[in-house]
Design a protein around this motif. Structure first.
Motif, PDB file in Angstrom:
ATOM      1  N   GLU A  30      -6.793   1.766  10.681  1.00  0.00           N
ATOM      2  CA  GLU A  30      -7.189   3.160   9.848  1.00  0.00           C
ATOM      3  C   GLU A  30      -8.483   3.130  10.644  1.00  0.00           C
ATOM      4  OE1 GLU A  30      -5.254   4.896   7.512  1.00  0.00           O
ATOM      5  OE2 GLU A  30      -3.631   3.451   7.743  1.00  0.00           O
ATOM      6  N   ARG A  31      -9.029   4.588  10.526  1.00  0.00           N
ATOM      7  CA  ARG A  31      -9.951   5.292  11.489  1.00  0.00           C
ATOM      8  C   ARG A  31     -10.819   5.320  10.335  1.00  0.00           C
ATOM      9  NH1 ARG A  31      -9.729   6.865  16.934  1.00  0.00           N
ATOM     10  NH2 ARG A  31     -11.271   8.233  15.730  1.00  0.00           N
ATOM     11  N   SER A  32     -10.212   6.173   8.823  1.00  0.00           N
ATOM     12  CA  SER A  32     -11.415   6.446   7.645  1.00  0.00           C
ATOM     13  C   SER A  32     -10.416   5.613   6.166  1.00  0.00           C
ATOM     14  CB  SER A  32     -11.207   7.714   7.224  1.00  0.00           C
ATOM     15  OG  SER A  32     -11.066   8.152   6.434  1.00  0.00           O
ATOM     16  N   GLY A  33     -11.762   5.188   5.575  1.00  0.00           N
ATOM     17  CA  GLY A  33     -11.514   4.510   4.189  1.00  0.00           C
ATOM     18  C   GLY A  33     -11.594   5.873   3.198  1.00  0.00           C
ATOM     19  N   ASP A  34     -11.431   6.488   3.663  1.00  0.00           N
ATOM     20  CA  ASP A  34     -11.060   8.015   2.901  1.00  0.00           C
ATOM     21  C   ASP A  34     -10.280   7.658   1.348  1.00  0.00           C
ATOM     22  OD1 ASP A  34     -13.705   9.359   3.384  1.00  0.00           O
ATOM     23  OD2 ASP A  34     -12.474  10.543   4.341  1.00  0.00           O
ATOM     24  N   GLU A  35      -9.334   6.744   1.857  1.00  0.00           N
ATOM     25  CA  GLU A  35      -7.565   6.777   0.728  1.00  0.00           C
ATOM     26  C   GLU A  35      -7.523   5.416   0.654  1.00  0.00           C
ATOM     27  OE1 GLU A  35      -4.524   9.006   1.972  1.00  0.00           O
ATOM     28  OE2 GLU A  35      -5.446  10.976   2.677  1.00  0.00           O
ATOM     29  N   VAL A  36      -8.691   4.712   0.691  1.00  0.00           N
ATOM     30  CA  VAL A  36      -8.276   3.190   0.707  1.00  0.00           C
ATOM     31  C   VAL A  36      -7.813   2.660  -0.865  1.00  0.00           C
ATOM     32  CG1 VAL A  36     -10.675   2.547  -0.476  1.00  0.00           C
ATOM     33  CG2 VAL A  36      -9.841   0.376   1.311  1.00  0.00           C
ATOM     34  N   GLU A  37      -7.581   3.609  -1.525  1.00  0.00           N
ATOM     35  CA  GLU A  37      -7.545   3.068  -2.900  1.00  0.00           C
ATOM     36  C   GLU A  37      -5.739   2.753  -2.431  1.00  0.00           C
ATOM     37  OE1 GLU A  37     -10.891   4.248  -4.555  1.00  0.00           O
ATOM     38  OE2 GLU A  37      -9.677   4.770  -2.726  1.00  0.00           O
ATOM     39  N   ARG A  38      -5.167   4.489  -1.371  1.00  0.00           N
ATOM     40  CA  ARG A  38      -3.366   3.825  -1.197  1.00  0.00           C
ATOM     41  C   ARG A  38      -2.945   3.070  -0.656  1.00  0.00           C
ATOM     42  NH1 ARG A  38      -1.240   6.123   2.572  1.00  0.00           N
ATOM     43  NH2 ARG A  38      -3.200   7.078   3.594  1.00  0.00           N
ATOM     44  N   ARG A  66     -16.842  -1.197  -1.465  1.00  0.00           N
ATOM     45  CA  ARG A  66     -17.295  -0.954  -3.266  1.00  0.00           C
ATOM     46  C   ARG A  66     -15.779  -0.788  -4.133  1.00  0.00           C
ATOM     47  NH1 ARG A  66     -22.959   0.130  -2.113  1.00  0.00           N
ATOM     48  NH2 ARG A  66     -22.264   2.144  -1.725  1.00  0.00           N
ATOM     49  N   ARG A  67     -15.150   0.480  -3.523  1.00  0.00           N
ATOM     50  CA  ARG A  67     -14.165   0.914  -3.664  1.00  0.00           C
ATOM     51  C   ARG A  67     -13.299  -0.371  -3.621  1.00  0.00           C
ATOM     52  NH1 ARG A  67     -13.505   6.612  -0.509  1.00  0.00           N
ATOM     53  NH2 ARG A  67     -11.556   6.930  -1.418  1.00  0.00           N
ATOM     54  N   ILE A  68     -12.999  -1.169  -2.988  1.00  0.00           N
ATOM     55  CA  ILE A  68     -12.061  -2.123  -2.679  1.00  0.00           C
ATOM     56  C   ILE A  68     -11.855  -3.331  -3.595  1.00  0.00           C
ATOM     57  CG2 ILE A  68     -11.350  -4.014  -1.466  1.00  0.00           C
ATOM     58  CD1 ILE A  68     -12.301  -2.719   1.673  1.00  0.00           C
ATOM     59  N   ARG A  69     -13.708  -3.484  -3.876  1.00  0.00           N
ATOM     60  CA  ARG A  69     -13.653  -4.196  -5.269  1.00  0.00           C
ATOM     61  C   ARG A  69     -13.446  -4.132  -6.474  1.00  0.00           C
ATOM     62  NH1 ARG A  69     -12.837  -8.300  -2.679  1.00  0.00           N
ATOM     63  NH2 ARG A  69     -14.715  -8.880  -1.327  1.00  0.00           N
ATOM     64  N   ALA A  70     -13.443  -2.383  -6.375  1.00  0.00           N
ATOM     65  CA  ALA A  70     -13.115  -1.854  -7.481  1.00  0.00           C
ATOM     66  C   ALA A  70     -11.531  -1.279  -7.841  1.00  0.00           C
ATOM     67  CB  ALA A  70     -14.148  -0.432  -7.612  1.00  0.00           C
ATOM     68  N   THR A  71     -10.839  -1.964  -6.588  1.00  0.00           N
ATOM     69  CA  THR A  71      -9.327  -1.935  -7.117  1.00  0.00           C
ATOM     70  C   THR A  71      -8.789  -2.524  -7.819  1.00  0.00           C
ATOM     71  OG1 THR A  71      -8.814   0.003  -5.300  1.00  0.00           O
ATOM     72  CG2 THR A  71      -7.543  -1.046  -6.191  1.00  0.00           C
ATOM     73  N   ALA A  72      -8.198  -2.615  -8.535  1.00  0.00           N
ATOM     74  CA  ALA A  72      -7.036  -3.613  -9.338  1.00  0.00           C
ATOM     75  C   ALA A  72      -6.201  -4.515  -8.656  1.00  0.00           C
ATOM     76  CB  ALA A  72      -6.717  -3.141 -10.693  1.00  0.00           C
TER      77      ALA A  72
END
Length: 124
Positions: A30-38, A66-72
């Motif tokens: 991926e070139r961006s982490g904007d949709e990392v949760e999806r 931080r968003r990876i860590r916050a994703t269940a």
């Protein structure tokens, strides 16, 4: 093992693919982490390799971690920060964001593989 690579630089992404795929890792680039949760929900990686400076992305690499860590379900995903921002202050920020491993660019592909192999042994 599934590895999510978030890297905006095509040459670096190609180097990571050339390093990891022959070693048996299944990649999603991926070139961006904007949709990392999806992306985490769709791909469910055990490892995420994240660049800090993601041009064209709303989130920098620290925010992506931080968003990876916050994703269940991804609280224990192995996160590697791979960045051209080298120095103690950048390493501290990476670790505080939740990265497990901090590597500066340029990096040794063999050292990256060894870090991943060591992490696999520890988590097994």
């Amino acid at each position: 093992m599934k590895v999510l690579v978030i890297e905006d630089e095509p040459d670096m992404a190609a180097l990571l693919a050339a390093t990891l795929e022959p070693a048996g890792y299944q990649l999603r680039m991926e070139r961006s982490g904007d949709e990392v949760e999806r992306i985490l929900a769709e791909f469910d990686p055990q490892v995420a390799i994240v660049d800090v400076m993601l041009f064209g992305s709303q989130a920098d690499g620290y925010e992506v971690v931080r968003r990876i860590r916050a994703t269940a379900g991804h609280e224990n995903t192995l996160v590697v920060i791979l960045t051209a921002l080298v120095g103690a202050e950048y390493e501290k920020r990476a670790l505080e964001a939740g990265a497990n491993i901090y590597m500066g660019k340029p990096f040794s592909p063999l050292a990256l593989l060894e870090q991943l192999r060591q992490a696999e042994i520890i988590t097994d």
